[in-house]
Enzyme design. Sequence first.
Site: not given
Length: 264
Positions: A44, A114, A148
């Site tokens: 990430e 994300k 994540c």
Amino acid sequence: MTQNLHICLYPMPIVWGDKKANFELLEDAVGRLHPGTDLLVVPEMFSTGFMTSDKEQLRELAEWNSGETIEFLQRLSRESGVAIAGSFMANTGGSLFNRAFFVEPIGDPTFADKRHLFTMAGENKVFSAGDRRLAVRYRGWNIAMVVCYDIRFPVWCRNVGNGYDLLLAVANWPVPRVGAWTQLLKARAIENLSYVCGVNCSGRDSNGFEYDGASYLFDFKGADISMRSDSSPLIYASLSYEKLEKFREKFPAWKDSDEFIITN
């Protein structure tokens, strides 16, 4: 028949806030890839590290999709013949995003932002959330990607109708919680009858948090099939589409899954 997919996981020792240093690390890693590698997965925000400081400061690091980071990745991918996946700090219309990318040797990059912002670190205060999951077809494989904190949310990661064969998860996941990271990756693989690849960074960030580079490739039964070497930080895995399809036919749990709709 779809060919096996050969993946390299690179738990980069990210240099926080230094794009040039991180570009050099990645270029060196690409130069040392095992011949036959199809896909390289990096952590990430590989070019900057995970940052949630003042929004105006982050704007100086964030880029458009056509900025130097993606141009750099496209050149590396084209020259090596290897696809590269990860995330970077993006700016679109004045809003900041933690943006996943999948860059192929030929063709346009694929992007998605994300979805679940890490509120405990204030990510939601400076970044905007995405509303769709990255999906791409590469060398006969259907691949999905999350970033994540997304991996904690099984509904967002759910594999509907075997829509993906491989789920990529890229992260900056600190040592105190790394046990959860490992178990979540394994769980996503088992419940979704899919390969799951998780790539974490290594090193220490500007806030003093440590990262141990915990990176894995779990198969559809939850077995770690990663191949490691004491002489290199690069981790490899070979994915068999034939084995995946045979298991899905033998144990078709996906047919009994629940229907649902995700709303914003």
